[in-house]
Motif scaffolding. Structure first.
Motif, PDB file in Angstrom:
ATOM      1  N   GLY A 367      53.238  31.540  35.388  1.00  0.00           N
ATOM      2  CA  GLY A 367      52.799  32.760  34.372  1.00  0.00           C
ATOM      3  C   GLY A 367      51.235  32.400  34.213  1.00  0.00           C
ATOM      4  O   GLY A 367      50.768  33.533  33.328  1.00  0.00           O
ATOM      5  N   SER A 368      50.755  31.429  34.382  1.00  0.00           N
ATOM      6  CA  SER A 368      49.209  31.239  33.967  1.00  0.00           C
ATOM      7  C   SER A 368      48.198  32.263  34.589  1.00  0.00           C
ATOM      8  O   SER A 368      48.527  32.720  35.808  1.00  0.00           O
ATOM      9  CB  SER A 368      48.819  29.883  34.291  1.00  0.00           C
ATOM     10  OG  SER A 368      49.528  28.646  33.847  1.00  0.00           O
ATOM     11  N   GLN A 369      47.306  32.529  34.258  1.00  0.00           N
ATOM     12  CA  GLN A 369      46.166  33.392  34.347  1.00  0.00           C
ATOM     13  C   GLN A 369      44.823  32.987  34.521  1.00  0.00           C
ATOM     14  O   GLN A 369      44.454  32.021  33.681  1.00  0.00           O
ATOM     15  CB  GLN A 369      46.171  34.494  33.589  1.00  0.00           C
ATOM     16  CG  GLN A 369      47.386  35.490  33.708  1.00  0.00           C
ATOM     17  CD  GLN A 369      47.413  36.250  34.869  1.00  0.00           C
ATOM     18  OE1 GLN A 369      46.767  36.623  35.537  1.00  0.00           O
ATOM     19  NE2 GLN A 369      48.690  36.164  35.437  1.00  0.00           N
ATOM     20  N   PRO A 370      44.071  33.062  35.530  1.00  0.00           N
ATOM     21  CA  PRO A 370      42.777  32.210  35.664  1.00  0.00           C
ATOM     22  C   PRO A 370      41.834  32.728  34.681  1.00  0.00           C
ATOM     23  O   PRO A 370      41.502  34.035  34.179  1.00  0.00           O
ATOM     24  CB  PRO A 370      42.149  32.870  36.842  1.00  0.00           C
ATOM     25  CG  PRO A 370      42.903  33.915  37.311  1.00  0.00           C
ATOM     26  CD  PRO A 370      44.296  33.873  36.751  1.00  0.00           C
ATOM     27  N   ALA A 371      41.144  31.716  33.850  1.00  0.00           N
ATOM     28  CA  ALA A 371      40.276  32.352  32.646  1.00  0.00           C
ATOM     29  C   ALA A 371      38.916  31.983  32.971  1.00  0.00           C
ATOM     30  O   ALA A 371      37.998  32.833  32.562  1.00  0.00           O
ATOM     31  CB  ALA A 371      40.833  31.681  31.417  1.00  0.00           C
ATOM     32  N   TYR A 372      38.891  30.892  33.447  1.00  0.00           N
ATOM     33  CA  TYR A 372      37.139  30.309  33.747  1.00  0.00           C
ATOM     34  C   TYR A 372      37.396  29.709  34.848  1.00  0.00           C
ATOM     35  O   TYR A 372      38.295  29.224  35.787  1.00  0.00           O
ATOM     36  CB  TYR A 372      37.105  29.178  32.680  1.00  0.00           C
ATOM     37  CG  TYR A 372      36.655  29.646  31.491  1.00  0.00           C
ATOM     38  CD1 TYR A 372      35.252  29.906  30.744  1.00  0.00           C
ATOM     39  CD2 TYR A 372      37.682  30.104  30.580  1.00  0.00           C
ATOM     40  CE1 TYR A 372      35.247  30.390  29.575  1.00  0.00           C
ATOM     41  CE2 TYR A 372      37.536  30.377  29.043  1.00  0.00           C
ATOM     42  CZ  TYR A 372      36.321  30.626  28.811  1.00  0.00           C
ATOM     43  OH  TYR A 372      35.963  31.245  27.662  1.00  0.00           O
ATOM     44  N   ARG A 392      33.270  32.644  32.431  1.00  0.00           N
ATOM     45  CA  ARG A 392      34.433  33.267  32.143  1.00  0.00           C
ATOM     46  C   ARG A 392      34.819  34.267  33.298  1.00  0.00           C
ATOM     47  O   ARG A 392      33.857  34.838  33.704  1.00  0.00           O
ATOM     48  CB  ARG A 392      34.646  33.990  30.699  1.00  0.00           C
ATOM     49  CG  ARG A 392      35.840  34.342  30.265  1.00  0.00           C
ATOM     50  CD  ARG A 392      35.822  34.862  28.894  1.00  0.00           C
ATOM     51  NE  ARG A 392      35.142  36.183  28.760  1.00  0.00           N
ATOM     52  CZ  ARG A 392      35.521  37.285  29.033  1.00  0.00           C
ATOM     53  NH1 ARG A 392      37.017  37.498  29.326  1.00  0.00           N
ATOM     54  NH2 ARG A 392      34.973  38.394  29.042  1.00  0.00           N
ATOM     55  N   ILE A 393      36.004  34.234  33.821  1.00  0.00           N
ATOM     56  CA  ILE A 393      36.153  35.409  34.792  1.00  0.00           C
ATOM     57  C   ILE A 393      36.649  36.595  34.368  1.00  0.00           C
ATOM     58  O   ILE A 393      37.150  36.824  33.339  1.00  0.00           O
ATOM     59  CB  ILE A 393      37.697  34.748  35.595  1.00  0.00           C
ATOM     60  CG1 ILE A 393      37.336  33.634  36.273  1.00  0.00           C
ATOM     61  CG2 ILE A 393      38.019  35.690  36.752  1.00  0.00           C
ATOM     62  CD1 ILE A 393      38.490  32.800  36.940  1.00  0.00           C
ATOM     63  N   LYS A 394      35.942  37.525  34.826  1.00  0.00           N
ATOM     64  CA  LYS A 394      36.158  38.901  34.347  1.00  0.00           C
ATOM     65  C   LYS A 394      36.959  39.848  35.338  1.00  0.00           C
ATOM     66  O   LYS A 394      37.238  39.410  36.465  1.00  0.00           O
ATOM     67  CB  LYS A 394      34.783  39.841  34.637  1.00  0.00           C
ATOM     68  CG  LYS A 394      33.663  39.335  33.017  1.00  0.00           C
ATOM     69  CD  LYS A 394      32.507  40.069  33.521  1.00  0.00           C
ATOM     70  CE  LYS A 394      31.413  39.564  32.559  1.00  0.00           C
ATOM     71  NZ  LYS A 394      30.264  40.247  32.521  1.00  0.00           N
ATOM     72  N   THR A 395      37.616  40.641  34.634  1.00  0.00           N
ATOM     73  CA  THR A 395      38.751  41.567  35.569  1.00  0.00           C
ATOM     74  C   THR A 395      37.914  42.826  35.768  1.00  0.00           C
ATOM     75  O   THR A 395      36.855  43.061  35.336  1.00  0.00           O
ATOM     76  CB  THR A 395      39.982  41.880  34.680  1.00  0.00           C
ATOM     77  OG1 THR A 395      39.457  42.498  33.368  1.00  0.00           O
ATOM     78  CG2 THR A 395      40.767  40.698  34.300  1.00  0.00           C
TER      79      THR A 395
END
Length: 399
Positions: A367-372, A392-395
């Motif tokens: 369930g982890s989400q990429p953040a950086y 920081r990763i943008k959606t």
């Protein structure tokens, strides 16, 4: 003294001084997002800085206070009529004011000691320094370098590498980013103030910013490239070769030869660059976008390399190398928490703009989400500006 410590003025000044120290603890000076270790010398500088102003105010205020109380009670007249030197009574006043300073400094020391001990998960500088000193004895008594350029590398740089291996085993590689970022900063600052001529690592002279700071990064980069086991084998072979040698003493040429002997030929060019040239890299993330539907991160990365001479003149050079691309589930610059790595692979980058697509299909099961995302976040290249190595990763919604 008792009247001084219970007076409202002293209590107010003590509260102000405490607030100054606490502010420094909460907002420490940092390097590339990595807060400084709470080393003793840093704590001393902190007390000598803003806290000293409070001490000066207290001394000024209570020197006048002591004198005023002496005159108000008529002690001055009594002193003049006594058959002893006046300096005895002045000495008692000086002692009273000095004790106030001692109490304030002791108060500041307790604060700084508490700060040093408040987070046992931080990197322990005492452990690192002790390991480095033991390693210097180890190499210094077995590997006697020839009296030529680069001799410090065979003792100081190898000692740094040995200490860093201990830190990797104790804290993990992700936390070591803090140390290597600081080493990189010290190296860049050292070369910016060089007043003679910077030498490549192979010919390092009496310049700690080269054989210590740059040496740490180079040795860890080579270990990452060829493996710790192979690099350790090369150093062991060098020690065995020159341990009882009376005919010739070791040089950095011998170290370089020993490393290349165990390394894959594909890594020889990289190893030569680290030892023989002054290479400076500028690898920066231009954009990072997360597409949840396809579980992929789209990256734009710019890469460049220059070769500098000893006077700082730079010549553009070809960049064609493999670089770590790492995706994190949290902020890797937050060293107070455990860094969660979702993806780590080396990708080949070339001069100019590079576009990469990173797929995370099998990395998000929990369930982890990429953040950086970071490009060379573990400092394997001598980057001139690493502030843009992590983004920081943008959606799509944030674009």
């Amino acid at each position: 003294m008792k009247q001084v410590f219970v007076s409202p003025g002293f209590i107010v000044l003590l509260i102000i001084a405490s607030a100054i120290i606490i502010k420094e603890f909460i907002n420490p000076i940092g390097m590339y997002g990595a807060s400084n270790w709470s080393l003793t010398y840093y704590m001393v500088e902190l007390i000598q800085g803003a806290f000293s102003l409070s001490i000066i105010i207290v001394i000024t205020f209570y020197t006048a206070e002591v004198e005023w109380r002496a005159r108000n009670t008529g002690i001055v007249d009594i002193v003049d009529s006594m058959p002893v030197h006046n300096f005895i009574f002045w000495l008692s006043k000086l002692l009273a004011v000095s004790l106030i300073v001692v109490v304030l400094l002791g108060f500041g020391m307790l604060f700084t000691l508490a700060n040093q001990l408040r987070d046992p998960n931080k990197i322990d500088p005492v452990c690192y320094v002790s390991a480095n000193e033991v390693a210097q004895q180890w190499f210094g008594h077995q590997l006697l370098p020839a009296n030529v350029q680069g001799s410090a590398v065979l003792s100081e740089t190898l000692s740094q590498y040995a200490a860093l291996q201990l830190m990797v085993n104790k804290y993990g590689e992700t936390k070591l980013r803090q140390f290597l970022s600081s080493e990189l900063d010290d190296y860049l600052r050292g070369r910016s103030t060089e007043y003679l001529q910077e030498m490549p690592l192979m010919r390092a002279e009496n310049k700690a910013y080269i054989y210590y700071n740059k040496g740490s990064i180079v040795m860890m980069a080579i270990a990452d490239r060829i493996g710790f086991d192979k690099l350790n084998k090369a150093i062991k072979g060098l020690l065995e070769k020159f341990e009882n040698s009376n005919s010739r003493k070791a040089t950095t040429l011998d170290l370089l030869s020993a490393i290349k002997e165990v390394a894959d030929p594909k890594a020889h060019a990289f190893i030569n660059q680290q030892f023989s040239d002054i290479n400076l890299y500028n690898i920066k993330l231009l954009a990072a976008k997360w597409e949840k539907e396809t579980s992929q991160v789209n990256l734009k990365i710019d890469a460049a390399r220059v070769i500098a001479d000893g006077l700082g003149n730079e010549t553009p050079a070809v960049f064609d190398d493999v670089v770590d691309i790492v995706v994190f589930a949290n902020d890797p610059s937050d060293f107070s928490s455990e860094t969660v790595v979702l993806y780590r692979q080396k990708h080949r980058l070339v001069n100019g703009e590079n576009e990469l697509v990173i797929r995370l299909d099998g990395s998000l099961n929990d369930g982890s989400q990429p953040a950086y995302v970071g490009v060379d976040p573990f400092v394997r290249f001598i980057g001139t500006d690493v502030k843009d190595n992590v983004l920081r990763i943008k959606t799509k919604a944030e674009e």
